[in-house]
Design a protein around this motif. Structure first.
Motif, mmCIF file in Angstrom:
data_model
loop_
_atom_site.group_PDB
_atom_site.id
_atom_site.type_symbol
_atom_site.label_atom_id
_atom_site.label_comp_id
_atom_site.label_asym_id
_atom_site.label_seq_id
_atom_site.Cartn_x
_atom_site.Cartn_y
_atom_site.Cartn_z
ATOM 1 N N LYS A 253 6.338 -24.450 -5.803
ATOM 2 C CA LYS A 253 6.269 -23.047 -5.401
ATOM 3 C C LYS A 253 5.394 -22.899 -4.159
ATOM 4 N N PRO A 254 5.719 -21.952 -3.272
ATOM 5 C CA PRO A 254 4.919 -21.773 -2.055
ATOM 6 C C PRO A 254 3.512 -21.282 -2.380
ATOM 7 N N ASP A 255 2.578 -21.534 -1.467
ATOM 8 C CA ASP A 255 1.190 -21.148 -1.728
ATOM 9 C C ASP A 255 0.964 -19.642 -1.599
ATOM 10 N N THR A 256 2.016 -18.888 -1.285
ATOM 11 C CA THR A 256 1.904 -17.429 -1.272
ATOM 12 C C THR A 256 2.192 -16.837 -2.655
ATOM 13 N N TYR A 257 2.534 -17.673 -3.625
ATOM 14 C CA TYR A 257 2.727 -17.211 -5.004
ATOM 15 C C TYR A 257 1.355 -17.170 -5.672
ATOM 16 N N LEU A 258 0.881 -15.975 -5.899
ATOM 17 C CA LEU A 258 -0.490 -15.779 -6.342
ATOM 18 C C LEU A 258 -0.632 -15.782 -7.856
ATOM 19 N N SER A 259 -1.823 -16.098 -8.321
ATOM 20 C CA SER A 259 -2.140 -15.911 -9.727
ATOM 21 C C SER A 259 -2.256 -14.409 -9.985
ATOM 22 N N THR A 260 -2.241 -14.025 -11.247
ATOM 23 C CA THR A 260 -2.250 -12.600 -11.589
ATOM 24 C C THR A 260 -3.469 -11.879 -11.034
ATOM 25 N N ILE A 261 -4.644 -12.439 -11.252
ATOM 26 C CA ILE A 261 -5.855 -11.748 -10.818
ATOM 27 C C ILE A 261 -5.944 -11.704 -9.295
ATOM 28 N N GLU A 262 -5.444 -12.735 -8.623
ATOM 29 C CA GLU A 262 -5.408 -12.715 -7.160
ATOM 30 C C GLU A 262 -4.465 -11.621 -6.670
ATOM 31 N N ALA A 263 -3.295 -11.522 -7.304
ATOM 32 C CA ALA A 263 -2.318 -10.514 -6.895
ATOM 33 C C ALA A 263 -2.893 -9.107 -7.039
ATOM 34 N N ILE A 264 -3.587 -8.863 -8.140
ATOM 35 C CA ILE A 264 -4.196 -7.548 -8.351
ATOM 36 C C ILE A 264 -5.239 -7.275 -7.275
ATOM 37 N N TYR A 265 -6.081 -8.235 -7.032
ATOM 38 C CA TYR A 265 -7.150 -8.062 -6.040
ATOM 39 C C TYR A 265 -6.592 -7.817 -4.640
ATOM 40 N N TYR A 266 -5.684 -8.679 -4.199
ATOM 41 C CA TYR A 266 -5.165 -8.552 -2.835
ATOM 42 C C TYR A 266 -4.327 -7.289 -2.661
ATOM 43 N N PHE A 267 -3.600 -6.903 -3.698
ATOM 44 C CA PHE A 267 -2.868 -5.645 -3.603
ATOM 45 C C PHE A 267 -3.827 -4.480 -3.376
ATOM 46 N N LEU A 268 -4.904 -4.436 -4.132
ATOM 47 C CA LEU A 268 -5.853 -3.326 -4.021
ATOM 48 C C LEU A 268 -6.543 -3.293 -2.657
ATOM 49 N N VAL A 269 -6.837 -4.465 -2.112
ATOM 50 C CA VAL A 269 -7.437 -4.513 -0.774
ATOM 51 C C VAL A 269 -6.465 -3.938 0.255
ATOM 52 N N ASP A 270 -5.206 -4.361 0.180
ATOM 53 C CA ASP A 270 -4.198 -3.843 1.108
ATOM 54 C C ASP A 270 -3.968 -2.349 0.893
ATOM 55 N N LYS A 277 -6.257 4.407 3.815
ATOM 56 C CA LYS A 277 -6.740 4.450 5.197
ATOM 57 C C LYS A 277 -8.265 4.457 5.270
ATOM 58 N N GLU A 278 -8.872 3.610 4.459
ATOM 59 C CA GLU A 278 -10.321 3.500 4.439
ATOM 60 C C GLU A 278 -10.734 2.065 4.752
ATOM 61 N N ASN A 279 -11.924 1.916 5.347
ATOM 62 C CA ASN A 279 -12.429 0.585 5.631
ATOM 63 C C ASN A 279 -12.772 -0.120 4.323
ATOM 64 N N TYR A 280 -12.371 -1.375 4.226
ATOM 65 C CA TYR A 280 -12.674 -2.114 3.017
ATOM 66 C C TYR A 280 -14.055 -2.744 3.110
ATOM 67 N N LYS A 281 -14.898 -2.452 2.133
ATOM 68 C CA LYS A 281 -16.277 -2.932 2.134
ATOM 69 C C LYS A 281 -16.614 -3.669 0.835
ATOM 70 N N GLY A 282 -15.630 -4.376 0.313
ATOM 71 C CA GLY A 282 -15.879 -5.189 -0.875
ATOM 72 C C GLY A 282 -15.804 -4.447 -2.186
ATOM 73 N N GLN A 283 -15.198 -3.249 -2.185
ATOM 74 C CA GLN A 283 -15.168 -2.420 -3.398
ATOM 75 C C GLN A 283 -14.541 -3.117 -4.603
ATOM 76 N N TYR A 284 -13.575 -4.017 -4.369
ATOM 77 C CA TYR A 284 -12.857 -4.647 -5.481
ATOM 78 C C TYR A 284 -13.170 -6.131 -5.616
ATOM 79 N N ASP A 285 -14.129 -6.624 -4.856
ATOM 80 C CA ASP A 285 -14.429 -8.052 -4.871
ATOM 81 C C ASP A 285 -14.804 -8.562 -6.263
ATOM 82 N N ASN A 286 -15.470 -7.730 -7.044
ATOM 83 C CA ASN A 286 -15.905 -8.186 -8.365
ATOM 84 C C ASN A 286 -14.752 -8.415 -9.342
ATOM 85 N N LEU A 287 -13.537 -8.049 -8.958
ATOM 86 C CA LEU A 287 -12.385 -8.420 -9.785
ATOM 87 C C LEU A 287 -12.242 -9.941 -9.845
ATOM 88 N N LEU A 288 -12.810 -10.621 -8.855
ATOM 89 C CA LEU A 288 -12.762 -12.084 -8.808
ATOM 90 C C LEU A 288 -14.075 -12.698 -9.304
#
Length: 308
Positions: A253-270, A277-288
């Motif tokens: 599988k390609p390395d763009t296939y994320l684990s569940t917790i990664e997918a949740i985190y990266y989706f929320l950052v995006d 439309k807000e600057n991201y300042k680590g608000q969801y980092d603790n999900l990891l």
């Protein structure tokens, strides 16, 4: 890859075949290493709460779940609570901008899934369902999306545009104006402005994403869930630009296939940047919080065992 595979009780036995003595020596050596040893750790820039509580729990070993009394490391993956050696007050809590439903495949081993990470760290906003027991989503299709790659999937930045097709035209929520506009009694001129503001607000709400669905299973297991009629017609979103750090990456599988917790985190950052439309300042980092800790443990164990 939509599944996070982690079984803390067998972690070092899987990574090191030389037995407990070798594992103990390896951990002792790791504690002598400096941060410069981990410069290739892609998660080191996260703004995380102190992981000292996890370090202490690692040294003390497995502990009891306060609910079911099962022996676990760090947390109980069936009760979704930290073990006795990991006080809840020392675990960070993350507030999410929308609700998350995680649909877990029945054959997915509980101890290998980190969907529980999301539930532990964002308990008020995350619900885990074991398939086939999932909600009916049809009536809320205009405010729900599913994270899953496919020919019709869209990027995060295009969510609002594509959700418009699901909007129920001419129907407004009851909690603001009481009834749809056409059923309202005659309104005094001074009330017209407030009504227009209410209608405008409801139109905005009708195309606002309120819930996101993630599937927690291996790729070979996803077909049964993704073809379920209750998930048909939902807007599908694909995360195409992130690369996984998962240590159990599925072969082929390609390395763009994320684990569940990664997918949740990266989706929320995006979502935070593209939709809110807000600057991201680590608000969801603790999900990891748990993921990053285990990533470092496993990577260092592999290095110590001479596998990297």
């Amino acid at each position: 890859q939509l599944t996070m595979s982690l079984n803390s009780s067998t972690l070092f036995n899987e990574e090191n075949s030389q037995g407990p003595k070798r594992n103990t020596e390896c951990l002792e050596n790791l504690e002598l290493q400096t941060p410069s040893s981990f410069q290739d750790n892609p998660l080191q820039q996260l703004q995380l709460a102190s992981q000292e509580v996890l370090e202490k729990a690692k040294k003390s070993g497995r502990s009891k779940c306060p609910r079911c009394s099962s022996s676990r490391m760090f947390y109980c993956y069936t009760c979704f609570v930290p073990v006795e050696t990991v006080p809840t007050k020392e675990i960070p809590t993350v507030k999410l901008p929308l609700k998350i439903d995680i649909i877990k495949h029945p054959n997915e081993t509980d101890g290998k899934s980190t969907a529980v990470h999301a539930k532990l760290l964002a308990p008020d906003d995350v619900t885990i369902y074991k398939y086939p027991c999932i909600p009916e989503y049809e009536e809320k299709r205009h405010e729900i999306a599913l994270i899953f790659p496919g020919p019709n999937s869209v990027s995060v930045k295009d969510i609002a545009f594509h959700l418009q097709k699901y909007t129920k035209k001419g129907v407004y929520d009851d909690d603001c104006c009481g009834e749809p506009f056409l059923k309202q009694a005659k309104i005094e001129p001074k009330e017209e402005k407030n009504l227009n503001e209410c209608i405008s607000s409801n139109r905005s709400d009708s195309i606002r994403l309120k819930k996101i669905i993630f599937i927690d299973s291996t790729w070979n297991q996803t077909n049964k869930i993704i073809t379920d009629e209750r998930l048909q017609g939902l807007l599908q979103i694909e995360l195409k630009t992130r690369k996984t750090c998962f240590w159990r990456h599925q072969k082929g599988k390609p390395d763009t296939y994320l684990s569940t917790i990664e997918a949740i985190y990266y989706f929320l950052v995006d979502y935070h940047q593209e939709i809110l439309k807000e600057n991201y300042k680590g608000q969801y980092d603790n999900l990891l919080f748990f993921f990053s800790f285990m990533y470092t443990l496993i990577k260092n164990a592999k290095c110590c065992a001479g596998k990297e």
